[in-house]
Write a protein that holds these residues in place. Structure first.
Motif, PDB file in Angstrom:
ATOM      1  N   ASN A  63       0.823  -1.042   0.227  1.00  0.00           N
ATOM      2  CA  ASN A  63      -0.246  -0.069   0.035  1.00  0.00           C
ATOM      3  C   ASN A  63       0.988   1.196   0.007  1.00  0.00           C
ATOM      4  N   THR A  64       0.579   2.360  -0.831  1.00  0.00           N
ATOM      5  CA  THR A  64       1.474   3.468  -1.030  1.00  0.00           C
ATOM      6  C   THR A  64       0.748   4.797  -0.392  1.00  0.00           C
ATOM      7  N   GLU A  65       1.620   5.679  -0.078  1.00  0.00           N
ATOM      8  CA  GLU A  65       1.102   6.852   0.236  1.00  0.00           C
ATOM      9  C   GLU A  65       1.797   8.058  -0.337  1.00  0.00           C
ATOM     10  N   TYR A  66       1.513   8.881  -0.676  1.00  0.00           N
ATOM     11  CA  TYR A  66       2.460  10.137  -1.571  1.00  0.00           C
ATOM     12  C   TYR A  66       2.168  11.502  -0.748  1.00  0.00           C
ATOM     13  N   GLY A  67       3.237  12.354  -0.802  1.00  0.00           N
ATOM     14  CA  GLY A  67       2.826  13.635  -0.323  1.00  0.00           C
ATOM     15  C   GLY A  67       2.115  14.458  -1.684  1.00  0.00           C
ATOM     16  N   ASP A  68       1.520  15.325  -1.053  1.00  0.00           N
ATOM     17  CA  ASP A  68       0.642  16.028  -2.242  1.00  0.00           C
ATOM     18  C   ASP A  68       1.523  16.798  -3.252  1.00  0.00           C
ATOM     19  N   ALA A  69       2.769  17.181  -2.900  1.00  0.00           N
ATOM     20  CA  ALA A  69       3.594  17.823  -3.959  1.00  0.00           C
ATOM     21  C   ALA A  69       4.066  16.879  -5.037  1.00  0.00           C
ATOM     22  N   VAL A  70       4.023  15.578  -4.913  1.00  0.00           N
ATOM     23  CA  VAL A  70       4.673  14.701  -5.769  1.00  0.00           C
ATOM     24  C   VAL A  70       3.695  13.482  -6.475  1.00  0.00           C
ATOM     25  N   LYS A  71       2.394  13.769  -5.921  1.00  0.00           N
ATOM     26  CA  LYS A  71       1.376  12.990  -6.686  1.00  0.00           C
ATOM     27  C   LYS A  71       1.204  12.703  -7.872  1.00  0.00           C
ATOM     28  N   GLY A  72       1.387  11.831  -8.613  1.00  0.00           N
ATOM     29  CA  GLY A  72       0.875  11.638  -9.944  1.00  0.00           C
ATOM     30  C   GLY A  72       2.314  12.003 -10.823  1.00  0.00           C
ATOM     31  N   ARG A  73       3.619  12.225 -10.001  1.00  0.00           N
ATOM     32  CA  ARG A  73       5.013  12.139 -10.647  1.00  0.00           C
ATOM     33  C   ARG A  73       5.734  11.477 -10.132  1.00  0.00           C
ATOM     34  N   PHE A  74       5.918  10.963  -8.855  1.00  0.00           N
ATOM     35  CA  PHE A  74       6.596   9.993  -8.211  1.00  0.00           C
ATOM     36  C   PHE A  74       6.019   8.654  -8.064  1.00  0.00           C
ATOM     37  N   THR A  75       6.636   7.490  -8.085  1.00  0.00           N
ATOM     38  CA  THR A  75       6.227   6.266  -7.798  1.00  0.00           C
ATOM     39  C   THR A  75       7.303   5.584  -6.951  1.00  0.00           C
ATOM     40  N   ILE A  76       6.807   5.267  -5.655  1.00  0.00           N
ATOM     41  CA  ILE A  76       7.578   4.359  -4.820  1.00  0.00           C
ATOM     42  C   ILE A  76       7.431   2.754  -4.963  1.00  0.00           C
ATOM     43  N   SER A  77       8.406   2.070  -4.978  1.00  0.00           N
ATOM     44  CA  SER A  77       8.406   0.356  -5.202  1.00  0.00           C
ATOM     45  C   SER A  77       9.403  -0.032  -4.277  1.00  0.00           C
ATOM     46  N   ARG A  78       9.409  -1.531  -4.235  1.00  0.00           N
ATOM     47  CA  ARG A  78      10.221  -2.351  -3.463  1.00  0.00           C
ATOM     48  C   ARG A  78      10.378  -3.417  -4.029  1.00  0.00           C
ATOM     49  N   ASP A  79      11.508  -4.098  -3.922  1.00  0.00           N
ATOM     50  CA  ASP A  79      11.994  -5.382  -4.260  1.00  0.00           C
ATOM     51  C   ASP A  79      12.375  -6.204  -3.043  1.00  0.00           C
ATOM     52  N   ASN A  80      11.746  -6.923  -2.291  1.00  0.00           N
ATOM     53  CA  ASN A  80      11.792  -7.519  -1.051  1.00  0.00           C
ATOM     54  C   ASN A  80      13.063  -8.696  -1.220  1.00  0.00           C
ATOM     55  N   ALA A  81      13.051  -9.331  -2.386  1.00  0.00           N
ATOM     56  CA  ALA A  81      13.959 -10.234  -2.416  1.00  0.00           C
ATOM     57  C   ALA A  81      15.408  -9.589  -2.541  1.00  0.00           C
ATOM     58  N   LYS A  82      15.404  -8.359  -2.884  1.00  0.00           N
ATOM     59  CA  LYS A  82      16.875  -7.802  -2.962  1.00  0.00           C
ATOM     60  C   LYS A  82      16.907  -6.800  -1.991  1.00  0.00           C
ATOM     61  N   LYS A  83      16.021  -6.737  -1.047  1.00  0.00           N
ATOM     62  CA  LYS A  83      16.090  -5.629   0.064  1.00  0.00           C
ATOM     63  C   LYS A  83      16.417  -4.312  -0.411  1.00  0.00           C
ATOM     64  N   MET A  84      15.551  -4.089  -1.510  1.00  0.00           N
ATOM     65  CA  MET A  84      15.654  -2.600  -2.332  1.00  0.00           C
ATOM     66  C   MET A  84      14.551  -1.816  -2.270  1.00  0.00           C
ATOM     67  N   LEU A  85      14.513  -0.566  -1.968  1.00  0.00           N
ATOM     68  CA  LEU A  85      13.534   0.330  -2.192  1.00  0.00           C
ATOM     69  C   LEU A  85      13.958   1.237  -3.123  1.00  0.00           C
ATOM     70  N   TYR A  86      12.926   1.779  -3.949  1.00  0.00           N
ATOM     71  CA  TYR A  86      12.796   2.611  -5.261  1.00  0.00           C
ATOM     72  C   TYR A  86      12.148   3.889  -5.105  1.00  0.00           C
ATOM     73  N   LEU A  87      12.492   4.822  -5.794  1.00  0.00           N
ATOM     74  CA  LEU A  87      11.552   5.857  -6.017  1.00  0.00           C
ATOM     75  C   LEU A  87      11.950   6.473  -7.469  1.00  0.00           C
TER      76      LEU A  87
END
Length: 113
Positions: A56-80
Motif C-alpha cells: 500500500n502506498t502513500e504520497y505527499g501532495d507535492a509529488v502525487k502523479g509524478r513519483f512512484t515508490i516501489s520495493r523489491d523484497n528479495a533484493k532488500k531494495m526500495l526505489y523512488l
C-alpha cells in the motif's frame, strides 16, 4: 543493526527523471513499512512517499502523479521513480525504515537548468 544506503541522486533538468535506490540491510525487510523523505535548505523534512509490507502506498501532495515508490523484497531494495521533476523538488532525499526509525545518509537531488 539496520543500515540504509541511498544512491541515484544527481543534477537533472526540469522535466527530467531520476530513479533513487535504497539498499537495506538487516532482517525482515519484507515486513517493514519503508519511506522516502526529503529536506530542502531551510525547510523541514517532509514525507515524499511510503510503502507498506503489503505494498500500500502513500504520497505527499507535492509529488502525487509524478513519483512512484516501489520495493523489491528479495533484493532488500526500495526505489523512488521521479518524473516531471521541478526545481522545487531540489532536496536531500532520505530512505526511512519505520519499525526501527532508521535513516539513510541521504542523496542530493538538484533540479536546475
Amino acid at each position: 543493526q539496520v543500515q540504509l544506503v541511498e544512491s541515484g541522486g544527481g543534477l537533472v533538468l526540469p522535466g527530467g527523471s531520476l530513479r533513487l535506490s535504497c539498499a537495506a540491510s538487516g532482517s525482515i525487510f519484507s515486513l517493514s513499512t519503508m519511506g522516502w523523505y526529503r529536506q530542502a535548505p531551510g525547510k523541514q523534512r517532509e514525507l515524499v512517499a511510503s510503502i507498506s509490507s503489503s505494498r500500500n502506498t502513500e504520497y505527499g501532495d507535492a509529488v502525487k502523479g509524478r513519483f512512484t515508490i516501489s520495493r523489491d523484497n528479495a533484493k532488500k531494495m526500495l526505489y523512488l521513480q521521479m518524473n516531471s521533476l521541478k526545481p522545487e523538488d531540489t532536496a536531500v532525499y532520505y530512505c526511512y525504515r519505520y519499525a526501527t526509525r532508521s535513516w539513510g545518509q541521504g542523496t542530493q537531488v538538484t533540479v536546475s537548468s
